[in-house]
Each structure stands twice: as C-alpha cells, then as structure tokens.
Design an enzyme around this catalytic site. Structure first.
Site, PDB file in Angstrom:
ATOM      1  N   SER A 257       4.076  62.034  13.023  1.00  0.00           N
ATOM      2  CA  SER A 257       5.268  62.129  12.104  1.00  0.00           C
ATOM      3  C   SER A 257       5.937  61.071  11.717  1.00  0.00           C
ATOM      4  O   SER A 257       5.477  60.005  11.404  1.00  0.00           O
ATOM      5  CB  SER A 257       5.980  63.476  12.599  1.00  0.00           C
ATOM      6  OG  SER A 257       6.730  63.978  11.512  1.00  0.00           O
ATOM      7  N   HIS A 398       2.604  71.214  12.100  1.00  0.00           N
ATOM      8  CA  HIS A 398       2.913  69.999  12.332  1.00  0.00           C
ATOM      9  C   HIS A 398       3.097  69.518  13.811  1.00  0.00           C
ATOM     10  O   HIS A 398       4.047  70.209  14.494  1.00  0.00           O
ATOM     11  CB  HIS A 398       4.122  69.813  11.591  1.00  0.00           C
ATOM     12  CG  HIS A 398       4.877  68.245  11.425  1.00  0.00           C
ATOM     13  ND1 HIS A 398       4.039  67.393  11.071  1.00  0.00           N
ATOM     14  CD2 HIS A 398       5.976  67.863  12.051  1.00  0.00           C
ATOM     15  CE1 HIS A 398       4.908  66.398  10.784  1.00  0.00           C
ATOM     16  NE2 HIS A 398       5.920  66.664  11.696  1.00  0.00           N
TER      17      HIS A 398
HETATM   18  C1  GCU Z   1      10.775  65.498   8.341  1.00  0.00           C
HETATM   19  C2  GCU Z   1      10.404  64.386   7.473  1.00  0.00           C
HETATM   20  C3  GCU Z   1       9.185  63.986   7.593  1.00  0.00           C
HETATM   21  C4  GCU Z   1       9.040  63.253   8.994  1.00  0.00           C
HETATM   22  C5  GCU Z   1       9.152  64.366   9.791  1.00  0.00           C
HETATM   23  C6  GCU Z   1       9.127  64.156  11.260  1.00  0.00           C
HETATM   24  O1  GCU Z   1       9.981  66.683   8.171  1.00  0.00           O
HETATM   25  O2  GCU Z   1      10.514  65.038   6.183  1.00  0.00           O
HETATM   26  O3  GCU Z   1       9.025  62.759   6.706  1.00  0.00           O
HETATM   27  O4  GCU Z   1       7.597  63.074   9.004  1.00  0.00           O
HETATM   28  O5  GCU Z   1      10.408  64.919   9.613  1.00  0.00           O
HETATM   29  O6  GCU Z   1       9.336  63.079  11.831  1.00  0.00           O
HETATM   30  O7  GCU Z   1       8.857  65.144  12.164  1.00  0.00           O
END
Ligand code: GCU
Length: 420
Positions: A257, A398
């Site tokens: 992420s 995710h």
């Molecule tokens: C949020 C953000 C993303 C990021 C994510 C994370 O969702 O919008 O860009 O990758 O956090 O780091 O879990």
C-alpha cells in the site's frame, strides 16, 4: 473488503469540499494515451537501446518524479552508526537468526535512532533479504516476545484494540503476523528486515509529522513522507551491509500500500536494491494515474498532501497532461527484477491499472534483453506471471498475505542474480 466499503471509507475521510466521484467502471476510464515508456518526459527523445535509456531518458524521468511527485530524498546522513542491541541464533523455533539493530542517524541539526528487526535463515551462505517497513511496530509483525517495541506509535485501532495515547502496547504483539510470514520466508531461503514506518516519519493522517520525522536532523527544509520512508529503506540497507550473514547485494525492497509506493521509490532511487515488490500500491504507486480508476491524484493529494511534493497537487484532475505516468516510475527500476501484486477486490488501488503499468514498463526491460514480459492474457485472478518481471492478482481485498509472499519468494529465487 468490498469496493463499496473502500469507497465510502475513503470519501468519509476526505474534507467536505465537494466529494470527488470515484470511478470503478472500466467503460468510463478516460481514453488518454500514455506517454511512451521509452521517451523522456515531453516526448522529445526516445531511447532505442539501453545506453540511450540510461544516459538520456532515465535521468529526466527520475527528475520528474523527484520534483513533481514525491519530493527529493535527503542525502545519506553525515553520521550513521549501527549497534546490535539484541541477537539470537535460535529464533523462530530454532530455524532462524534474529538481529535487532539500532540505527542512529546524525545530521547538522541532531540525531534520530530506531530499531531494525532482522530474521535470517541459518544458511551456510549469506542470504538475500526482503527489506520493508511495517505499519504497526516491529513487535506487531511476529508473536516473538524478544522484539523491541518502538517508543512512540501512531494512534490506531487493530484487532479491536484502540491506541489513543501514542504508547505502544504488548497487546499488539504479533497482531500483524499474517502480513509477515517469517517462517515461510525463511524456509524459502530469504531473510526479512523491517522498521516501523513512523520511526522515520510519523504518519499522522490529519497533520504533517515532518517536525518529528528524520527530516528534522537536516538543515535544509524537506518534504514528502513517502520520500522519507523510502530513504529509511536505504538506511536499512546500510545496516544490512554490516551483517555478515545477510547478502546486501541481493536486497529486495518490499512494501504494501503506501509502503508499496515507498518500496518502488526506494528501488528507483537507490540502485543498491537488487529488486522491488509493490503490493497493492495503487495511486502514485504502480497504478496508472491517467486511468483515474479508484483513487486519483485529486483524492490522494487532498487526503494525504504531506506524503508528496507540494507540486503534485497541481496535476489533480489534469492527469492526462502529466509529462510522465507511473509506468515510467516502474521503468526506473529496470533491469532489476520487479514484482507487482494486486488484489482482486482492491479496486481503490486499480489492479488493472497496476498490471498495465507493469506491462508498459516492460518495454524498458526489453531494452536490456528481457523477453519474458507480461501481455494482456496474463491478467487474471491467481495465475501468477513470473518472467523477467512478475505479477499476480490475489483473490480478496487490500492486504499482504502468505499467498503474496509465496509468489514473491518463487519469483526472486529465480530472478535475483546468483550470490557473488
Ligand atoms: C489509503 C490511501 C492509499 C494507500 C492506503 C494504505 O487507502 O488512499 O493511497 O495506499 O491508504 O496505505 O493502506
């Protein structure tokens, strides 16, 4: 997590300045042509071989990403010390070595220290190592009572346990171990090193943690949390270079992420990394910005302005005019092995955009002789592609899980150069 839930979480967290719409409809992806992967931003010159790429295109792409997207990474600090503060040759049930190394960095305005946790297989030769930051403290990555907790943690909620006083808790120990399957990694012959990301730059979400970050040791003003985190990965590599059982020449930057965006930047700007893994890195990570699918420049710069160079904001809603897109960021890592992973329900991070970006970046790999690169037919759920670059889309949401690591290990076992 269902796409709808991701969408409403993200929008709820946005300031109420007319919520931008989030597109999850492939039919509504703008028909914006991508900048040529092999051309310098502005399209003035196109590389037709590796030498032209290295000398005339790559530096211009790198300059674009530093100045317009992430901000400049600080220089290597004037002073660096590495001290093994804890060590065991009998960790993880006797299968691994554990080292905890205190890294101290000194600059003109002061010092910062934090601890890197390192597990290594008990192998006769120095082992290749995955190097990544973690979200909840080193102690959250394994149920190992010896792991030293950070001094300060971000207020967060995990496993039903809320932290509201920035104090770490024993209750977090091992709570993110599903994301760090150390025994699996070790069994595949790799080591793993990790640092708590807020030790480098506190991610305060609603405020800029710069004053408490590593930037505070430098005289010059700096910005961009992702640049700082990626610089932290380079400092982890400095530490790794001092460990005889680790093969620092075969270190792979890895991250999930926001920390996947970080791993890409680290490998793009620190050629010592032998490879990189981007897991669900999405917007301003592996995903193509021009698609405006899921998270966009508009959304990310509104919600997390301090992650980036202040310049990025001006491209919000103008993605089609950006002189470079994220496939060119990935191309900066060529010819070193690169693995991009997505998750089928993680539409916020745009799995298709991540895949297409890797496929386009592969043109730079081809300049160096790569032949086994992905094409459209390789995009599908849980059918990993492992050629000169690697890709998979795990079923589910995710996260970074054992399935992901299994595939990273399989890919890098073949793709990394042999130990020298
Ligand atoms: C949020 C953000 C993303 C990021 C994510 C994370 O969702 O919008 O860009 O990758 O956090 O780091 O879990």
């Amino acid at each position: 997590m269902k796409p709808l839930a991701i969408c409403s979480f993200a929008l709820a967290a946005l300031p109420s300045l007319g919520a931008p719409t989030v597109n999850y409809d492939e039919a509504k992806v703008p028909d914006a042509p991508l900048p040529d992967a092999l051309s310098a931003p502005g399209g003035t010159f196109k590389a037709s071989n590796a030498l032209e790429w290295e000398s005339r295109v790559r530096p211009k792409i790198a300059e674009f990403f530093e100045s317009e997207v992430y901000g400049r990474r600080p220089p290597r600090p004037e002073r660096e010390t590495f001290e093994i503060v804890e060590s065991s040759d009998d960790a993880l049930g006797g299968k691994a070595l554990r080292r905890q190394i205190k890294i101290t960095l000194g600059g003109a305005k002061g010092e910062k220290s934090f601890i890197m946790l390192l597990y290594l297989p008990k192998s006769p030769a120095p082992a290749p190592v995955f190097v990544g930051l973690n979200f909840m403290g080193n102690h959250a990555t394994a149920d190992d009572p010896e792991i030293i907790m950070p001094e300060w943690v971000r207020n967060t909620r995990l496993g039903g346990i809320q932290i509201s006083d920035n104090r770490p808790t024993e209750k977090y120990r091992g709570l993110q171990s599903r994301r760090w399957p150390y025994e699996k990694i070790i069994s595949k012959g790799f080591g793993a090193a990790t640092i708590y990301y807020c030790d480098i730059y506190p991610d305060l979400e609603k405020a800029d943690g710069a004053p408490q970050s590593v930037y505070s040791i430098f005289k010059e003003p700096m910005n961009g949390a992702i640049a700082a985190w990626s610089w932290g990965l380079s400092r982890a590599l400095d530490a790794l270079e001092t460990v005889p059982q680790a093969d620092a020449k075969r270190a792979v930057a890895v991250g999930h992420s926001r920390l996947g965006k970080t791993a890409l930047l680290a490998a793009a700007f620190d050629a010592r990394f032998a490879g990189a893994v981007s897991n669900d890195s999405g917007c301003m990570g592996a995903a193509l910005s021009r698609r405006q699918f899921g998270e966009t420049v508009e959304i990310i710069t509104r919600q997390f302005p301090f992650w980036f160079s202040p310049e990025l904001r001006k491209w919000a809603g103008r993605e089609a005019e950006m002189p470079a897109d994220q496939h060119q960021m990935l191309a900066l890592i060529a010819p070193r092995p690169l693995y991009v992973a997505s998750a089928s329900e993680d539409l916020w991070a745009d799995p298709r955009g991540e895949f297409l970006s890797l496929a386009e970046a592969s043109k730079a790999y081809a300049l160096f002789g790569a032949k086994n690169v992905p094409s459209e037919a390789d995009f599908g759920v849980e059918k990993p592609f492992a050629g000169d670059v690697g890709y998979h889309m795990r079923r589910g949401g995710h996260d970074i899980l054992e399935y992901d690591w299994e595939n990273f290990c399989n890919f890098f076992s073949k793709a990394l150069p042999r130990a020298r």
